[in-house]
Design an enzyme around this catalytic site. Structure first.
Site, PDB file in Angstrom:
ATOM      1  N   GLY A  57      -9.648  -6.474   2.293  1.00  0.00           N
ATOM      2  CA  GLY A  57      -8.606  -6.981   3.195  1.00  0.00           C
ATOM      3  C   GLY A  57      -8.896  -8.399   3.654  1.00  0.00           C
ATOM      4  O   GLY A  57      -7.991  -9.238   3.727  1.00  0.00           O
ATOM      5  N   ARG A  74     -23.326  -3.639  -0.159  1.00  0.00           N
ATOM      6  CA  ARG A  74     -23.101  -4.258   1.161  1.00  0.00           C
ATOM      7  C   ARG A  74     -24.418  -4.467   1.909  1.00  0.00           C
ATOM      8  O   ARG A  74     -24.539  -5.397   2.696  1.00  0.00           O
ATOM      9  CB  ARG A  74     -22.142  -3.405   1.981  1.00  0.00           C
ATOM     10  N   LYS A 116       0.887  -2.359  -4.987  1.00  0.00           N
ATOM     11  CA  LYS A 116       2.132  -2.700  -4.305  1.00  0.00           C
ATOM     12  C   LYS A 116       2.419  -4.193  -4.198  1.00  0.00           C
ATOM     13  O   LYS A 116       1.555  -4.982  -3.873  1.00  0.00           O
ATOM     14  CB  LYS A 116       2.097  -2.113  -2.883  1.00  0.00           C
ATOM     15  N   GLY A 151     -12.561  -5.082  -2.839  1.00  0.00           N
ATOM     16  CA  GLY A 151     -11.749  -3.880  -2.997  1.00  0.00           C
ATOM     17  C   GLY A 151     -11.706  -3.411  -4.433  1.00  0.00           C
ATOM     18  O   GLY A 151     -12.726  -3.358  -5.109  1.00  0.00           O
TER      19      GLY A 151
HETATM   20  P1  AMP Z   1      -4.389  -2.160  -4.536  1.00  0.00           P
HETATM   21  O1  AMP Z   1      -5.056  -1.292  -3.520  1.00  0.00           O
HETATM   22  O2  AMP Z   1      -3.043  -2.640  -4.136  1.00  0.00           O
HETATM   23  O3  AMP Z   1      -5.271  -3.255  -5.070  1.00  0.00           O
HETATM   24  O4  AMP Z   1      -4.064  -1.197  -5.760  1.00  0.00           O
HETATM   25  C1  AMP Z   1      -5.058  -0.695  -6.568  1.00  0.00           C
HETATM   26  C2  AMP Z   1      -4.522   0.494  -7.276  1.00  0.00           C
HETATM   27  O5  AMP Z   1      -3.429   0.153  -8.074  1.00  0.00           O
HETATM   28  C3  AMP Z   1      -5.566   1.099  -8.192  1.00  0.00           C
HETATM   29  O6  AMP Z   1      -6.021   2.298  -7.638  1.00  0.00           O
HETATM   30  C4  AMP Z   1      -4.805   1.307  -9.498  1.00  0.00           C
HETATM   31  O7  AMP Z   1      -4.979   2.601 -10.000  1.00  0.00           O
HETATM   32  C5  AMP Z   1      -3.348   1.107  -9.096  1.00  0.00           C
HETATM   33  N1  AMP Z   1      -2.530   0.658 -10.227  1.00  0.00           N
HETATM   34  C6  AMP Z   1      -2.794  -0.323 -11.094  1.00  0.00           C
HETATM   35  N2  AMP Z   1      -1.841  -0.386 -12.046  1.00  0.00           N
HETATM   36  C7  AMP Z   1      -0.953   0.590 -11.797  1.00  0.00           C
HETATM   37  C8  AMP Z   1       0.241   1.030 -12.440  1.00  0.00           C
HETATM   38  N3  AMP Z   1       0.707   0.464 -13.554  1.00  0.00           N
HETATM   39  N4  AMP Z   1       0.897   2.067 -11.885  1.00  0.00           N
HETATM   40  C9  AMP Z   1       0.425   2.653 -10.779  1.00  0.00           C
HETATM   41  N5  AMP Z   1      -0.679   2.275 -10.124  1.00  0.00           N
HETATM   42  C10 AMP Z   1      -1.371   1.256 -10.625  1.00  0.00           C
END
Ligand code: AMP
Length: 399
Positions: free
Chosen positions: A373, A37, A198, A350
């Site tokens: 974000g 950054r 999610k 991210g």
């Molecule tokens: P996000 O912050 O929504 O981009 O989510 C990122 C996180 O999703 C990472 O820390 C990954 O470890 C998690 N992730 C990726 N694939 C899976 C999965 N199959 N089950 C649970 N968590 C996951």
């Protein structure tokens, strides 16, 4: 870009206040563990210095001090690193507003000054007009170069623009150029890879992409809600039960608008999250098992679609890449993108940026966004308040 940038104004002899994103990770001993950054902010600072500005006054937040002074969240380590990278002395102040700050700036022989963490004042995140005015009173021109916080209307990103001529820095210009081109005028086919934990975080993104993308590949934790919507067994894999209907509707909508959605078809499953020794690859997830990565067949299918792309946007890891046993799918996607020739590859900030870094492929991508974000909201088609508030190109601005 339709906003004025730092290149549009005569800067010689002026005092600039630049909002940067110096929210860097620190270890227990307050060492910076990743200075990307800071290095990303250098172009704008160096450009300003080259134009002969009187002062470059830098401001940023670091962490979440919630309106209080937190010793471990001072910007002192940033000032030291900045000094090294710029090869010039940086005056670091212990406050960001007030008479003492004004006097220190007036007296300083240094050209570069770094104010203290903005979020030591609760007024920053509340977008307090008086606080914004105090920040503005330190300079002649405001430059926003903090893409990572451009989706927040804070005093240093939005409020301050009411009191000074306000322009974009070179980093924000670059982010908008790459992200904007990717969704608004991409070389086609545009293929989007989505992952992460999610579905609920990505619904608006998918809705917007269904109007723009040619294909969407879905992996990661969010895939299982879609698979559930198709009536598949997902065992103990991540599920957002209240989003199954939404997932069904999105799949239906994709069919109508003829956007191909490619879901996971084979899985790396384990009995428990912390039992990688139980890992096996299956096409049907048995009860009691949890899937943490995409399997080899899915990887192959993803690569077949990616091989036809001219533009790729990647947002979210396709597995739990932080743990080596579950990182193969994400590594494969990153390596495949890194090897593509003549293709624009854009990585959202991210976790996907962290994954690309983990595999040391940063310099093989066309653009890695500095905002998690912020890049998500931009790709959703939302207006980012920190950018919307800057002066339009067509406005003539007197400094
Ligand atoms: P996000 O912050 O929504 O981009 O989510 C990122 C996180 O999703 C990472 O820390 C990954 O470890 C998690 N992730 C990726 N694939 C899976 C999965 N199959 N089950 C649970 N968590 C996951």
């Amino acid at each position: 870009m339709n906003k004025l940038t730092i290149k549009d104004l005569a800067l010689k002899g002026k005092k600039l206040i630049i909002r940067a994103d110096f929210n860097v990770p620190l270890d227990d001993k307050l060492n910076i563990t990743d200075d990307r950054r800071i290095t990303e902010a250098l172009a704008t600072i160096q450009y300003a210095l080259k134009q002969g500005v009187l002062k470059v006054i830098l401001m940023s937040h670091l962490g979440r001090p919630d309106g209080q002074v937190v010793e471990s969240m001072r910007l002192t380590p940033v000032a030291k690193r900045l000094e090294k990278l710029l090869g010039e002395k940086v005056l670091k102040l212990d406050e960001c507003v007030g008479d003492a700050v004004k006097q220190a700036i007036a007296k300083s022989t240094q050209r570069v000054i770094l104010l203290e963490n903005l979020r030591f004042h609760k007024e920053e995140e509340k977008n307090n007009p008086e606080f914004a005015k105090q920040l503005a009173s330190l300079a002649d021109i405001y430059v926003n170069d903090a893409f990572g916080t451009a989706h927040r209307a804070h005093a240093s990103t939005e409020g301050i623009t009411k009191y000074l001529p306000s322009v974009a820095g070179l980093l924000i210009e670059k982010e908008i150029q790459y992200l904007g081109q990717a969704v608004n005028n991409p070389k086609r086919p545009l293929v989007v890879i989505l992952g992460g934990a999610k579905v609920s975080d990505k619904i608006k993104l998918i809705e917007n992409l269904l109007k723009r993308a040619d294909a969407i590949l879905i992996g990661g934790g969010m895939a299982y809600t879609f698979l559930k919507a198709q009536g598949k067994n997902i065992g103990n894999s991540k599920l957002e039960a209240d989003k199954v209907e939404t997932a069904k509707n999105l799949l239906e909508k994709a069919k109508q608008v003829k956007v191909e959605i490619v879901l996971t078809t084979d899985f790396c499953i384990v009995k428990k999250f912390d039992a990688p020794e139980t890992l096996k690859i299956v096409k049907d997830i048995p009860d009691g098992w949890e899937s943490l990565d995409i399997g080899p067949e899915t990887r192959k299918r993803f690569k077949e679609v990616l091989a036809k792309a001219k533009t790729v946007v990647w947002n979210g890891p396709v597995g739990v890449f932080e743990i080596d046993a579950y990182a193969q799918g994400t590594r494969d996607v990153a390596e495949f993108l890194a090897g593509l020739k003549g293709v624009t590859t854009i990585v959202g900030g991210g976790d996907s940026a962290a994954a690309v870094s983990k595999f040391h492929l940063d310099d093989k991508m066309t653009h890695i966004s500095t905002g998690g974000g912020a890049s998500l909201e931009f790709l959703e088609g939302k207006e980012l308040p920190g950018i919307a508030a800057l002066n339009e190109k067509k406005q003539s601005v007197k400094v």
